[in-house]
Design an enzyme around this catalytic site. Sequence first.
Site, PDB file in Angstrom:
ATOM      1  N   SER A  32     -12.464  -2.834   1.059  1.00 51.64           N
ATOM      2  CA  SER A  32     -12.631  -2.166   2.357  1.00 51.64           C
ATOM      3  C   SER A  32     -14.097  -1.812   2.542  1.00 51.64           C
ATOM      4  CB  SER A  32     -11.833  -0.859   2.400  1.00 51.64           C
ATOM      5  OG  SER A  32     -10.470  -1.129   2.301  1.00 51.64           O
TER       6      SER A  32
ATOM      7  N   ARG B 163       0.875  -1.178   0.000  1.00 52.68           N
ATOM      8  CA  ARG B 163       0.000   0.000   0.000  1.00 52.68           C
ATOM      9  C   ARG B 163       0.909   1.223   0.000  1.00 52.68           C
ATOM     10  NH1 ARG B 163      -2.394   3.361   3.933  1.00 52.68           N
ATOM     11  NH2 ARG B 163      -4.526   4.018   3.451  1.00 52.68           N
TER      12      ARG B 163
ATOM     13  N   LYS C  49      -4.197   5.823   8.421  1.00 49.22           N
ATOM     14  CA  LYS C  49      -4.974   6.133   7.221  1.00 49.22           C
ATOM     15  C   LYS C  49      -5.609   7.505   7.377  1.00 49.22           C
ATOM     16  CE  LYS C  49      -8.644   4.376   4.272  1.00 49.22           C
ATOM     17  NZ  LYS C  49      -9.652   3.352   4.055  1.00 49.22           N
TER      18      LYS C  49
HETATM   19  N1  3NM Z   1      -7.777   0.884   6.170  1.00 44.66           N
HETATM   20  P1  3NM Z   1      -3.029   0.505  11.510  1.00 44.66           P
HETATM   21  S1  3NM Z   1      -7.862   1.520   8.618  1.00 44.66           S
HETATM   22  C1  3NM Z   1      -5.364   0.922   5.612  1.00 44.66           C
HETATM   23  O1  3NM Z   1     -10.792   1.271   8.005  1.00 44.66           O
HETATM   24  C2  3NM Z   1      -6.474   1.073   6.563  1.00 44.66           C
HETATM   25  O2  3NM Z   1     -10.533   0.562   5.980  1.00 44.66           O
HETATM   26  C3  3NM Z   1      -8.633   1.097   7.171  1.00 44.66           C
HETATM   27  O3  3NM Z   1      -3.332   0.772   9.976  1.00 44.66           O
HETATM   28  C4  3NM Z   1     -10.095   0.984   7.042  1.00 44.66           C
HETATM   29  O4  3NM Z   1      -2.939  -0.981  11.672  1.00 44.66           O
HETATM   30  C5  3NM Z   1      -6.333   1.424   7.897  1.00 44.66           C
HETATM   31  O5  3NM Z   1      -1.687   1.154  11.717  1.00 44.66           O
HETATM   32  C6  3NM Z   1      -5.066   1.686   8.622  1.00 44.66           C
HETATM   33  O6  3NM Z   1      -4.100   1.141  12.301  1.00 44.66           O
HETATM   34  C7  3NM Z   1      -4.557   0.482   9.367  1.00 44.66           C
END
Ligand code: 3NM
Length: 219
Positions: free
Chosen positions: A112, A40, A141
């Site tokens: 997602s 990503r 994000k």
């Molecule tokens: N998508 P971390 S939250 C890439 O809610 C991504 O769809 C999300 O990173 C969604 O594990 C997210 O550091 C970030 O929180 C995930």
Amino acid sequence: MDKSKLQLYFIAGTTNIGDRNLLDVLQAALKGGITTFQLREKGEGALQGDDLKALAEQCKQLCNKFKVPFIVNDDVDLAVEVGADGVHIGQEDGDIAKVREKIGSEKILGVSTHSIEDAMAASDAGANYVGIGPLFETTSKENAGAPVGTELVRQVANVLPGLPIVGIGGITERKAGRVIREGASGVAMISAIANSEDVEQVTRAIKGSVTLASTGVEM
Ligand code: 3NM
């Protein structure tokens, strides 16, 4: 798809790992036991064009060595070009059914989702799995929105029992088991793995928690 491949789903790009090398981080995570990797590449300083393609090819080779699926985020053309195992798209990344058509029936398609309706639509359009999030607060994000809570995992699992779910957003080793017990096949993480000092060891510990929760053992 083989749900067990979703158990510990690592997501990263060059902007998530400070001044380390993404391939080094990925190799450590693979050694620690991740079961899927998603490239990503987003945000300020993200690689593009030929540089991104070269990185994707190297990630793919490394993942192949460990027999771990390699997924590309958003960029369907890049996924097809480098022969990735699949692609992961968001709600804003176009028509899900069209993406399925473009990649063919054999490739993994992840979407997602942030609600039951999103998950139903993704399932109908041919997604192999859905990401549900953000389950907790996340800084990884931009515009992730407010946490949807782990209950949504349980609700989607009840409504769509055949659809594999990956929980995402702010998941740590401590929280991973809860996400699995709510009905997710796996947990997706950026920072818990990418920001850790000893990536291999931390990954192994998280994998242990996820495996225990998957087999129904309380921690
Ligand atoms: N998508 P971390 S939250 C890439 O809610 C991504 O769809 C999300 O990173 C969604 O594990 C997210 O550091 C970030 O929180 C995930």
